[in-house]
Design a protein around this motif. Structure first.
Motif, PDB file in Angstrom:
ATOM      1  N   LEU A  84      -9.336 -19.588 -15.184  1.00  0.00           N
ATOM      2  CA  LEU A  84      -8.790 -18.099 -15.459  1.00  0.00           C
ATOM      3  C   LEU A  84      -7.857 -18.492 -16.388  1.00  0.00           C
ATOM      4  O   LEU A  84      -6.972 -19.349 -16.573  1.00  0.00           O
ATOM      5  CB  LEU A  84      -8.132 -17.716 -14.125  1.00  0.00           C
ATOM      6  CG  LEU A  84      -9.023 -17.083 -13.002  1.00  0.00           C
ATOM      7  CD1 LEU A  84      -8.113 -16.832 -11.755  1.00  0.00           C
ATOM      8  CD2 LEU A  84      -9.650 -15.857 -13.586  1.00  0.00           C
ATOM      9  N   VAL A  85      -7.628 -17.537 -17.501  1.00  0.00           N
ATOM     10  CA  VAL A  85      -6.592 -17.688 -18.643  1.00  0.00           C
ATOM     11  C   VAL A  85      -5.786 -16.196 -18.577  1.00  0.00           C
ATOM     12  O   VAL A  85      -6.339 -15.050 -18.649  1.00  0.00           O
ATOM     13  CB  VAL A  85      -7.258 -17.584 -20.092  1.00  0.00           C
ATOM     14  CG1 VAL A  85      -6.445 -17.759 -21.095  1.00  0.00           C
ATOM     15  CG2 VAL A  85      -8.018 -19.042 -19.828  1.00  0.00           C
ATOM     16  N   LEU A 122     -10.736 -14.443 -18.821  1.00  0.00           N
ATOM     17  CA  LEU A 122      -9.421 -14.020 -19.522  1.00  0.00           C
ATOM     18  C   LEU A 122      -9.012 -12.664 -19.044  1.00  0.00           C
ATOM     19  O   LEU A 122      -9.736 -11.760 -19.218  1.00  0.00           O
ATOM     20  CB  LEU A 122      -9.413 -14.119 -20.852  1.00  0.00           C
ATOM     21  CG  LEU A 122      -8.208 -13.875 -21.550  1.00  0.00           C
ATOM     22  CD1 LEU A 122      -8.044 -14.626 -23.007  1.00  0.00           C
ATOM     23  CD2 LEU A 122      -8.118 -12.370 -22.096  1.00  0.00           C
ATOM     24  N   PHE A 123      -7.732 -12.521 -18.871  1.00  0.00           N
ATOM     25  CA  PHE A 123      -7.322 -11.168 -18.268  1.00  0.00           C
ATOM     26  C   PHE A 123      -5.745 -10.983 -18.871  1.00  0.00           C
ATOM     27  O   PHE A 123      -5.169 -11.912 -19.063  1.00  0.00           O
ATOM     28  CB  PHE A 123      -7.334 -11.069 -16.708  1.00  0.00           C
ATOM     29  CG  PHE A 123      -6.137 -11.972 -16.166  1.00  0.00           C
ATOM     30  CD1 PHE A 123      -5.042 -11.588 -15.734  1.00  0.00           C
ATOM     31  CD2 PHE A 123      -6.516 -13.385 -15.829  1.00  0.00           C
ATOM     32  CE1 PHE A 123      -4.139 -12.533 -15.218  1.00  0.00           C
ATOM     33  CE2 PHE A 123      -5.739 -14.160 -15.025  1.00  0.00           C
ATOM     34  CZ  PHE A 123      -4.308 -13.862 -14.897  1.00  0.00           C
ATOM     35  N   VAL A 150      -6.045 -23.232 -14.377  1.00  0.00           N
ATOM     36  CA  VAL A 150      -5.525 -21.940 -14.398  1.00  0.00           C
ATOM     37  C   VAL A 150      -4.779 -22.020 -15.936  1.00  0.00           C
ATOM     38  O   VAL A 150      -3.736 -22.927 -15.815  1.00  0.00           O
ATOM     39  CB  VAL A 150      -4.527 -21.359 -13.356  1.00  0.00           C
ATOM     40  CG1 VAL A 150      -4.046 -19.902 -13.724  1.00  0.00           C
ATOM     41  CG2 VAL A 150      -5.252 -21.553 -12.153  1.00  0.00           C
ATOM     42  N   PHE A 151      -4.839 -21.237 -16.645  1.00  0.00           N
ATOM     43  CA  PHE A 151      -3.812 -21.187 -18.145  1.00  0.00           C
ATOM     44  C   PHE A 151      -3.243 -20.016 -18.189  1.00  0.00           C
ATOM     45  O   PHE A 151      -3.369 -18.975 -17.883  1.00  0.00           O
ATOM     46  CB  PHE A 151      -4.983 -21.514 -19.100  1.00  0.00           C
ATOM     47  CG  PHE A 151      -5.938 -22.817 -19.356  1.00  0.00           C
ATOM     48  CD1 PHE A 151      -5.385 -23.850 -19.695  1.00  0.00           C
ATOM     49  CD2 PHE A 151      -6.959 -22.581 -18.512  1.00  0.00           C
ATOM     50  CE1 PHE A 151      -6.112 -24.966 -19.819  1.00  0.00           C
ATOM     51  CE2 PHE A 151      -7.833 -23.901 -18.518  1.00  0.00           C
ATOM     52  CZ  PHE A 151      -7.268 -25.047 -19.223  1.00  0.00           C
ATOM     53  N   PHE A 152      -2.088 -20.123 -19.182  1.00  0.00           N
ATOM     54  CA  PHE A 152      -1.181 -19.011 -19.394  1.00  0.00           C
ATOM     55  C   PHE A 152      -0.933 -19.139 -20.955  1.00  0.00           C
ATOM     56  O   PHE A 152      -0.651 -20.273 -21.554  1.00  0.00           O
ATOM     57  CB  PHE A 152       0.011 -19.287 -18.736  1.00  0.00           C
ATOM     58  CG  PHE A 152       1.222 -18.208 -18.852  1.00  0.00           C
ATOM     59  CD1 PHE A 152       1.001 -17.032 -18.229  1.00  0.00           C
ATOM     60  CD2 PHE A 152       2.080 -18.369 -19.905  1.00  0.00           C
ATOM     61  CE1 PHE A 152       2.110 -15.986 -18.432  1.00  0.00           C
ATOM     62  CE2 PHE A 152       3.077 -17.203 -20.067  1.00  0.00           C
ATOM     63  CZ  PHE A 152       2.870 -16.150 -19.355  1.00  0.00           C
ATOM     64  N   VAL A 153      -1.213 -18.127 -21.762  1.00  0.00           N
ATOM     65  CA  VAL A 153      -0.748 -17.909 -22.963  1.00  0.00           C
ATOM     66  C   VAL A 153      -0.072 -16.521 -23.182  1.00  0.00           C
ATOM     67  O   VAL A 153      -0.353 -15.853 -22.325  1.00  0.00           O
ATOM     68  CB  VAL A 153      -1.964 -17.804 -23.903  1.00  0.00           C
ATOM     69  CG1 VAL A 153      -2.939 -19.236 -23.768  1.00  0.00           C
ATOM     70  CG2 VAL A 153      -3.026 -16.752 -23.703  1.00  0.00           C
TER      71      VAL A 153
END
Length: 483
Positions: free
Chosen positions: A53-54, A383-384, A333-336
């Motif tokens: 999940l991004v 991606l959300f 799980v990623f965060f941008v």
């Protein structure tokens, strides 16, 4: 002794969260990462097959009403009447079919009497929507219980705290509590699924600095830069003019000691060094074997080709995903993120450039996931988007002010795309979702949004209840936008 150790672990975990958000410099960053990495086995679920999940967070609060628009004649008339001012700063966009006009989209599920469009700068995202790999969730925001306008006005049900405040609503979106929250729902999902990864250190990863979204109870986020793992300064190359100084420095900062703080400090440092030794070659190999550099995006205001920093963050994510086998990762799980969305002024030009970057970056990421080292991973990576809140429908002359509910995008091969989920709000003012100045009372809660993603990600109903504390208050736990 057991009590002392528990207190020490809690102290160190909290210290990591604090130090990660302070300006301690790049060389100190690894000390703030991943102090505890093993979650309770009883809380975890065995999963097979890779998924990621991004979260793409738009800091400042994106104006949803110029991002996704209703264009049927009644809606468009209301839109123009409210958003066209007598000043040069009018924020209304040109109509479909006119020069620079909004881009029409046709959801598979019709909403009678309504038609829709995207901002003119989001051509790439329109392409993903039309091809079924992107969807829109209409009017989502923090809620504790389902709430009507009458209940909101009477304050007869519990309401989210500190509405319309940037810092607090950013935290509510990411961590169900105002500023100061300790755990985010991305990190809590990581807690429950980290046992699927050979090295839990690489479960929750930020390419955009410290984010409470990724903070778990048992895992902490691992922060990376566009160059990969952040190294501890002085352990390679020349130190104080000496090539021989690195080894003594490493011995000092990693040596065991009877002092509990010193002992834990050395353990964290060793983990940081070991993590870099694993991640750096995995990312380097991925880069060499087919994660292309993003193309430049076109600034819609001047036509200039420019590097897109958001696309560079997503390239970093793609390189880590490409190294998933080397890292032993099954769930990540990623965060941008990007900032600048607090458009009280100059909204027409500022938002156009921001949304052009968002559209370009998501499309780039979709292309890379479609052929990552020869494999199509789009069904495995979702991606959300998220943001502080929506904005007012009314204009302040040259921009908009703080709101509540907002429209968001979900993109990936597992998304039931080419659709708008939820009844699109009435366009205008003084309707049953207008809490003032066209600010929207959310139709869906962040808990429902996140729970839908979590179900696809592999969490069971009990785990979802644990991660999303308010989901029990909503009969509709799954909005249905994931396959």
């Amino acid at each position: 002794m057991k009590k002392i150790n528990a207190s020490r672990r809690e102290f160190l975990r909290t210290s990591a969260l604090l130090s990660a958000s302070s300006a301690v410099g790049a060389t100190a960053a690894p000390f703030a990462l991943n102090l505890l990495t093993v979650a309770s086995a009883a809380a975890q679920t065995s999963q097979s097959g890779y998924k990621a999940l991004v979260c793409l967070f738009m800091f400042g609060a994106n104006d949803h009403a110029n991002t996704v628009l209703a264009t049927d004649s009644s809606s468009w008339s209301q839109y123009l009447s409210v958003r066209t001012t007598n000043e040069s700063g009018s924020i209304a966009l040109p109509a479909v079919g006119t020069a620079g006009g909004v881009l029409p989209i046709t959801p598979d599920t019709a909403q009678p009497g309504r038609s829709f469009a995207l901002h003119p700068a989001m051509g790439e995202l329109k392409g993903l929507f039309d091809n079924g790999r992107a969807a829109i969730i209409s009017n989502v925001g923090p809620l504790i219980v389902p709430t009507t306008l009458a209940q909101y006005k009477a304050a007869s049900v519990p309401l989210p705290p500190k509405l319309f405040s940037h810092n607090d609503q950013q935290s509510l979106w990411q961590a169900y509590a105002p500023e100061g929250a300790a755990y985010g729902w991305g990190g809590r999902m990581g807690d429950l699924l980290a046992s699927n990864n050979a090295n839990p250190l690489f479960t929750a990863i930020s390419a955009s600095g410290n984010a409470v979204f990724l903070a778990g109870k048992n895992i902490n986020q691992y922060q990376v830069s566009s160059s990969g793992a952040v190294p501890i300064g002085g352990l390679s190359g020349s130190l104080f003019g000496s090539s021989a100084a690195a080894n003594p420095l490493k011995a000092i900062i990693t040596s065991d000691n009877s002092n509990l703080f010193h002992k834990e400090y050395a353990a964290v440092t060793n983990r940081s060094i070991n993590a870099q030794s694993l991640l750096s070659p995995a990312m380097a190999a991925a880069g060499a074997s087919g994660v292309p550099n993003p193309t430049q995006y076109t600034n819609p205001n001047n036509g200039a080709l420019t590097t897109n920093p958001l696309a560079v963050q997503l390239q970093t994510v793609a390189r880590i995903i490409a190294g998933r086998s080397t890292l032993g990762a099954q769930r990540q799980v990623f965060f941008v993120s990007m900032g600048g969305f607090d458009t009280h002024d100059f909204q027409r030009t500022a938002q156009a450039d921001l949304l052009a970057k968002v559209s370009h970056a998501i499309a780039y990421f979709d292309t890379v996931m479609g052929n990552l080292q020869g494999a199509d991973l789009r069904n495995q990576v979702t991606l959300f988007t998220a943001s502080d809140f929506g904005r007012t429908f009314t204009s302040n002359g040259d921009g908009t002010d703080h709101g509540w509910g907002s429209h968001h995008f979900i993109a990936g091969g597992a998304v039931k795309g080419r659709n708008i989920y939820g009844d699109f709000p009435v366009t205008g003012l003084k309707h049953n979702q207008d809490v003032g100045s066209g600010s929207l009372l959310p139709q869906f809660s962040v808990d429902q949004y996140g729970a839908t993603l979590a179900s696809w990600f592999g969490l069971n109903a009990t785990q979802i209840n644990d991660v999303f504390p308010n989901i029990k208050n909503f009969s509709n736990r799954n909005i249905g936008f994931m396959a």
